[in-house]
Design an enzyme around this catalytic site. Structure first.
Site, PDB file in Angstrom:
ATOM      1  N   CYS A 112       0.891  -1.164   0.000  1.00 63.10           N
ATOM      2  CA  CYS A 112       0.000   0.000   0.000  1.00 63.10           C
ATOM      3  C   CYS A 112       0.925   1.209   0.000  1.00 63.10           C
ATOM      4  O   CYS A 112       1.534   1.522   1.026  1.00 63.10           O
ATOM      5  CB  CYS A 112      -0.914   0.013   1.228  1.00 63.10           C
ATOM      6  SG  CYS A 112      -1.835   1.555   1.394  1.00 63.10           S
ATOM      7  N   CYS A 115      -0.497   4.435   2.319  1.00 64.73           N
ATOM      8  CA  CYS A 115      -0.415   4.379   3.785  1.00 64.73           C
ATOM      9  C   CYS A 115       0.229   3.052   4.134  1.00 64.73           C
ATOM     10  O   CYS A 115       1.412   2.893   3.931  1.00 64.73           O
ATOM     11  CB  CYS A 115      -1.769   4.618   4.446  1.00 64.73           C
ATOM     12  SG  CYS A 115      -3.211   4.037   3.546  1.00 64.73           S
ATOM     13  N   CYS A 117      -2.186  -0.098   4.095  1.00 65.81           N
ATOM     14  CA  CYS A 117      -3.362  -0.962   4.174  1.00 65.81           C
ATOM     15  C   CYS A 117      -2.940  -2.424   4.097  1.00 65.81           C
ATOM     16  O   CYS A 117      -2.033  -2.779   3.335  1.00 65.81           O
ATOM     17  CB  CYS A 117      -4.324  -0.649   3.033  1.00 65.81           C
ATOM     18  SG  CYS A 117      -4.965   1.020   3.122  1.00 65.81           S
TER      19      CYS A 117
END
Lengths: 204, 105, 81
Positions: A112, A115, A117
């Site tokens: 991800c 961020c 995830c």
């Protein structure tokens, strides 16, 4: 909404971080948003339940049950619910589970970039390398170099598919079943599968 | 990221009918909004192919700004060739993109 | 940061890593999750708050420090705590 450093006595930005967290927790509890007991219970439950063993069980079943494998690739949430490691309903689960399958010609790897995830319920607490700037920045650009840093040297002819998981879908890799495991049962197969295999930075 | 359970798209969320289908070639809009968005910079303006669709979800750009109700759109998985993104590389990169992030090409 | 070079090798630790590296990290994780469920903010507001951290601060702080800053920022902006 400024993330001001200094000039804002309420941000406590100068306190050591642990003290800042305690201060925040006190404020949140005082405001009636949660309680210490809720926070403790949440953590206990998370640490008890979230484990790469959950993802590993899905993989082992997919290796031994072709019909289950088909269902899992079509609808990851329903497959997880069948084994009691998640909800068939993505809204209840917290994410839509998308399983991507390694084959003789394609190796999958998940990141991800925005961020970090990650399907916590199925893979357990995320490793710090997954959250690192280096992994997030580089695996979409030079995956072969990054995988080599994990000791995974893939043959040139094997295509690498990177999945940047930036919506409310969560990805899990279905690794290839290792050779020489034909006589192992689901439980023994489950033990072969690692968290890194489920992310794609290891073969299994 | 945290478990977003409390803030999930609900079952009744329905997208306006999806404008793209599997196999379509699409271009990511070359946007750079001041508000929050979920289009990674490295795919903005790039051409890719839809390889899967996840179904509908509220648009993060709207939810981050408290716009009620948020637009609900199909989220498409768009695959890009590394060579297009970086000039080199033989791998592919797939990114989840809400429909309004995309335009036909 | 997808595609950016210069971060050096990935800090690979496989196996044996604790879920959290300090007790406060676990508290931040729990706080954020519980506040999300309580509807204090939604996940997109949370991500937005992290992304609004100035880049030089973003790069020198740890993952859960950024979460802490985002929670502080959101609660203050919303006048919740």
């Amino acid at each position: 909404m400024s993330h001001a450093e200094g000039g804002n006595s309420e941000s406590h930005a100068d306190l050591p971080v642990a003290a800042r967290v305690r201060r925040l927790e006190e404020r949140v509890v005082a405001a009636g948003l949660t309680t210490d007991a809720d926070l403790d219970a949440y953590l206990t439950k998370f640490l008890e339940r979230a484990s790469p063993m959950n993802g590993a069980r899905l993989v082992a079943r997919a290796w031994t049950d072709p019909a289950f494998r088909e269902r899992m690739l079509a609808d990851g949430n329903s497959a997880a619910a069948e084994l009691g490691v998640g909800s068939a309903d993505p809204a209840r689960q917290g994410f839509q589970l998308r399983v991507v399958e390694n084959t003789a010609t394609v190796h999958n790897v998940v990141v991800c970039t925005l961020c970090s995830c990650y399907p916590l319920a199925l893979l357990g607490p995320s490793p710090s390398w997954y959250k690192s700037h280096a992994y997030r920045a580089r695996v979409v650009r030079e995956p072969r170099v990054v995988l080599a840093e994990f000791g995974l040297e893939l043959p040139e002819e094997l295509e690498i598919a990177v999945w940047d998981s930036n919506s409310e879908a969560r990805y899990m890799v279905l690794p290839r079943r290792p050779d020489g495991t034909a006589d192992l049962d689901d439980e023994a197969l489950t033990r072969l599968v690692t968290r890194e295999g489920l992310i794609g930075t290891a073969l299994v | 990221m945290p478990d977003p359970r409390a803030a999930l798209p609900q079952a009744q969320d329905q997208p306006s009918s999806a404008a793209f289908t599997l196999g379509d070639r699409v271009r990511v809009r070359a946007v750079d909004p001041e508000h929050h968005t979920r289009v990674p910079r490295y795919v903005r303006g790039q051409l890719g192919e839809i390889v899967h669709s996840h179904g509908a979800a509220p648009l993060p750009d709207d939810r981050a700004r408290g716009i009620e109700p948020p637009r609900v759109e199909t989220v498409h998985v768009v695959r890009f060739a590394a060579r297009d993104l970086w000039g080199v590389g033989d791998h592919t990169v797939a990114v989840d993109l809400w429909e309004s992030y995309l335009e036909p090409c | 940061m997808g595609g950016q070079l210069g971060f050096g090798p990935v800090p690979v630790v496989v196996g044996g890593e604790p879920a959290f590296h300090a007790a406060w990290e676990a508290r931040v994780f729990a706080l954020s999750s519980v506040l999300l469920r309580a509807g204090a903010y939604n996940v997109d507001e949370f991500r937005d708050a992290i992304e609004r951290i100035p880049p030089e601060t973003y790069l020198r702080t740890s993952y859960y420090e950024r979460w802490l800053m985002a929670i502080e920022d959101l609660l203050e902006a919303k006048g919740l705590a």
